[in-house]
Design a protein around this motif. Structure first.
Motif, PDB file in Angstrom:
ATOM      1  N   LYS A 137      37.853  44.086 -26.878  1.00  0.00           N
ATOM      2  CA  LYS A 137      38.631  43.227 -27.304  1.00  0.00           C
ATOM      3  C   LYS A 137      38.156  41.972 -27.749  1.00  0.00           C
ATOM      4  O   LYS A 137      38.581  40.760 -27.876  1.00  0.00           O
ATOM      5  N   HIS A 138      36.673  42.089 -28.176  1.00  0.00           N
ATOM      6  CA  HIS A 138      36.175  40.780 -28.605  1.00  0.00           C
ATOM      7  C   HIS A 138      36.694  40.486 -30.301  1.00  0.00           C
ATOM      8  O   HIS A 138      36.914  41.643 -30.791  1.00  0.00           O
ATOM      9  N   GLN A 139      36.722  39.400 -30.512  1.00  0.00           N
ATOM     10  CA  GLN A 139      37.393  39.097 -31.964  1.00  0.00           C
ATOM     11  C   GLN A 139      36.544  39.503 -32.924  1.00  0.00           C
ATOM     12  O   GLN A 139      36.672  40.092 -34.183  1.00  0.00           O
ATOM     13  N   THR A 140      35.245  39.224 -32.854  1.00  0.00           N
ATOM     14  CA  THR A 140      34.049  39.832 -33.693  1.00  0.00           C
ATOM     15  C   THR A 140      32.937  40.212 -32.788  1.00  0.00           C
ATOM     16  O   THR A 140      32.914  39.836 -31.711  1.00  0.00           O
ATOM     17  N   GLY A 141      32.199  41.233 -33.170  1.00  0.00           N
ATOM     18  CA  GLY A 141      30.952  41.979 -32.766  1.00  0.00           C
ATOM     19  C   GLY A 141      30.135  40.821 -32.615  1.00  0.00           C
ATOM     20  O   GLY A 141      29.919  39.701 -33.332  1.00  0.00           O
ATOM     21  N   PRO A 142      29.040  41.297 -31.490  1.00  0.00           N
ATOM     22  CA  PRO A 142      27.935  40.233 -31.345  1.00  0.00           C
ATOM     23  C   PRO A 142      26.861  39.831 -32.569  1.00  0.00           C
ATOM     24  O   PRO A 142      26.383  38.719 -32.699  1.00  0.00           O
ATOM     25  N   LEU A 143      26.819  41.220 -33.473  1.00  0.00           N
ATOM     26  CA  LEU A 143      25.862  41.004 -34.492  1.00  0.00           C
ATOM     27  C   LEU A 143      26.520  40.436 -35.697  1.00  0.00           C
ATOM     28  O   LEU A 143      26.061  39.458 -36.505  1.00  0.00           O
ATOM     29  N   MET A 144      28.024  40.377 -36.088  1.00  0.00           N
ATOM     30  CA  MET A 144      28.745  39.670 -36.922  1.00  0.00           C
ATOM     31  C   MET A 144      28.797  38.094 -36.604  1.00  0.00           C
ATOM     32  O   MET A 144      28.584  37.330 -37.362  1.00  0.00           O
ATOM     33  N   ASP A 200      29.104  46.861 -33.166  1.00  0.00           N
ATOM     34  CA  ASP A 200      30.039  45.665 -33.346  1.00  0.00           C
ATOM     35  C   ASP A 200      31.522  46.217 -32.987  1.00  0.00           C
ATOM     36  O   ASP A 200      32.342  45.826 -31.934  1.00  0.00           O
ATOM     37  N   SER A 201      31.812  47.682 -33.536  1.00  0.00           N
ATOM     38  CA  SER A 201      32.964  48.245 -33.158  1.00  0.00           C
ATOM     39  C   SER A 201      33.395  48.630 -31.827  1.00  0.00           C
ATOM     40  O   SER A 201      34.579  48.230 -31.368  1.00  0.00           O
ATOM     41  N   ALA A 202      32.359  49.031 -30.932  1.00  0.00           N
ATOM     42  CA  ALA A 202      32.468  49.267 -29.587  1.00  0.00           C
ATOM     43  C   ALA A 202      32.957  47.878 -28.977  1.00  0.00           C
ATOM     44  O   ALA A 202      33.901  48.076 -27.931  1.00  0.00           O
ATOM     45  N   MET A 203      32.178  46.679 -29.433  1.00  0.00           N
ATOM     46  CA  MET A 203      32.906  45.368 -28.673  1.00  0.00           C
ATOM     47  C   MET A 203      34.197  45.079 -28.877  1.00  0.00           C
ATOM     48  O   MET A 203      35.021  44.498 -28.307  1.00  0.00           O
ATOM     49  N   VAL A 204      34.445  45.089 -30.402  1.00  0.00           N
ATOM     50  CA  VAL A 204      35.795  44.667 -30.731  1.00  0.00           C
ATOM     51  C   VAL A 204      36.911  45.637 -30.341  1.00  0.00           C
ATOM     52  O   VAL A 204      37.917  45.270 -29.624  1.00  0.00           O
ATOM     53  N   LEU A 205      36.844  46.832 -30.485  1.00  0.00           N
ATOM     54  CA  LEU A 205      37.890  47.685 -30.215  1.00  0.00           C
ATOM     55  C   LEU A 205      37.842  48.102 -28.402  1.00  0.00           C
ATOM     56  O   LEU A 205      38.802  48.252 -27.842  1.00  0.00           O
ATOM     57  N   GLY A 206      36.456  48.144 -27.889  1.00  0.00           N
ATOM     58  CA  GLY A 206      36.430  48.486 -26.553  1.00  0.00           C
ATOM     59  C   GLY A 206      36.811  47.087 -25.593  1.00  0.00           C
ATOM     60  O   GLY A 206      37.317  47.222 -24.520  1.00  0.00           O
TER      61      GLY A 206
END
Length: 268
Positions: free
Chosen positions: A209-216, A201-207
């Motif tokens: 710019k997704h507001q939340t990751g796919p698993l959250m 999730d951190s990879a998608m949020v920080l890399g």
């Protein structure tokens, strides 16, 4: 979702009627919407008082309460038979000029319209969770949806302070189809030991710019809901949407995400 949709329309100034399956459920719905509105008043998301907001809302367990409504949004669970039965029953109480919408995240609007007397007055309004703070509503146009309804839907969504995207009826529409593809791959990565749920999730949020990751996001939506969507998309679009075993196992254990306290993350 129903409570959130009611909340959003009340904040926008509409009169709202919430109809539930029985009197107890209607009482619970009233309390749920009221608590959400109280939170909005507390954080000054509205200039209205709580009494003013709740004064424009009523609850019932009888579909005839919708007889004077200009728009009814169905928000029963994501099961075709249940939605079809609710829509057909509601339509019988509406005026010929009233609009009817389904808050489905993946089911065919065309198929749901098949049992309706006025399919031109019907569309999909796919709200996102949590409804009051989300910025997007997907307007799903069936093959019979009136152009007037498409235009009206845009104006409603704008009045709610959200953005409408118009998509033609297709399995998973645009948002669910893309969102579930990303989420299922993230689940497979957890299953294969590529990385932890938090790091994916951190990879998608920080890399990205997704507001939340796919698993959250899956935890917020509900693992059971996403399993149902994946199974439907697998049946219509093929094996690439097959649910991973980790998703099936978590749902079987009752790990449904935020609503159960545990999903891919803990929610204490």
């Amino acid at each position: 979702m129903g409570a959130g949709i009611a909340h959003a329309f009340l904040i926008a100034g509409a009169d709202v009627i919430v109809v539930e399956r029985d009197e107890d459920a209607a009482t619970i719905a009233l309390g749920r919407v009221t608590e959400g509105l109280r939170a909005s008043v507390t954080r000054r998301a509205t200039d209205e008082s709580l009494n003013s907001l709740t004064g424009r809302m009523s609850v019932s367990d009888d579909y005839s309460a919708f007889s004077s409504c200009g728009l009814v949004v169905e928000a029963v669970p994501e099961e075709y038979a249940l939605k079809s039965a609710a829509l057909t029953a509601v339509e019988k109480h509406l005026t010929p000029t009233a609009w009817l919408a389904t808050n489905t995240s993946s089911l065919s609007v065309a198929r749901l319209s098949g049992s309706l007397a006025r399919p031109a007055n019907f569309c999909g309004l796919h709200f996102f969770n949590p409804v009051p703070s989300s910025l997007l509503v997907e307007v799903v146009l069936g093959p019979s949806t009136s152009p007037d309804l498409a235009a009206a839907a845009r104006s409603w969504i704008q009045a709610l302070g959200k953005t409408a995207v118009l998509v033609n009826d297709a399995p998973g529409f645009a948002s669910s189809r893309l969102g579930i593809a990303l989420a299922l791959e993230a689940m497979r990565m957890v299953e294969d030991g590529v990385a932890s749920a938090a790091d994916i999730d951190s990879a998608m949020v920080l890399g990205y710019k997704h507001q939340t990751g796919p698993l959250m996001t899956t935890d917020v939506v509900g693992l059971d809901v996403r399993l149902g969507i994946a199974e439907y998309l697998e049946s219509t679009l093929g094996a690439r949407f097959a649910p991973p075993q980790i998703l099936r196992d978590k749902v079987a254990r009752g790990e449904l995400g935020r609503k159960s306290g545990q999903g891919f993350f803990g929610h204490g």
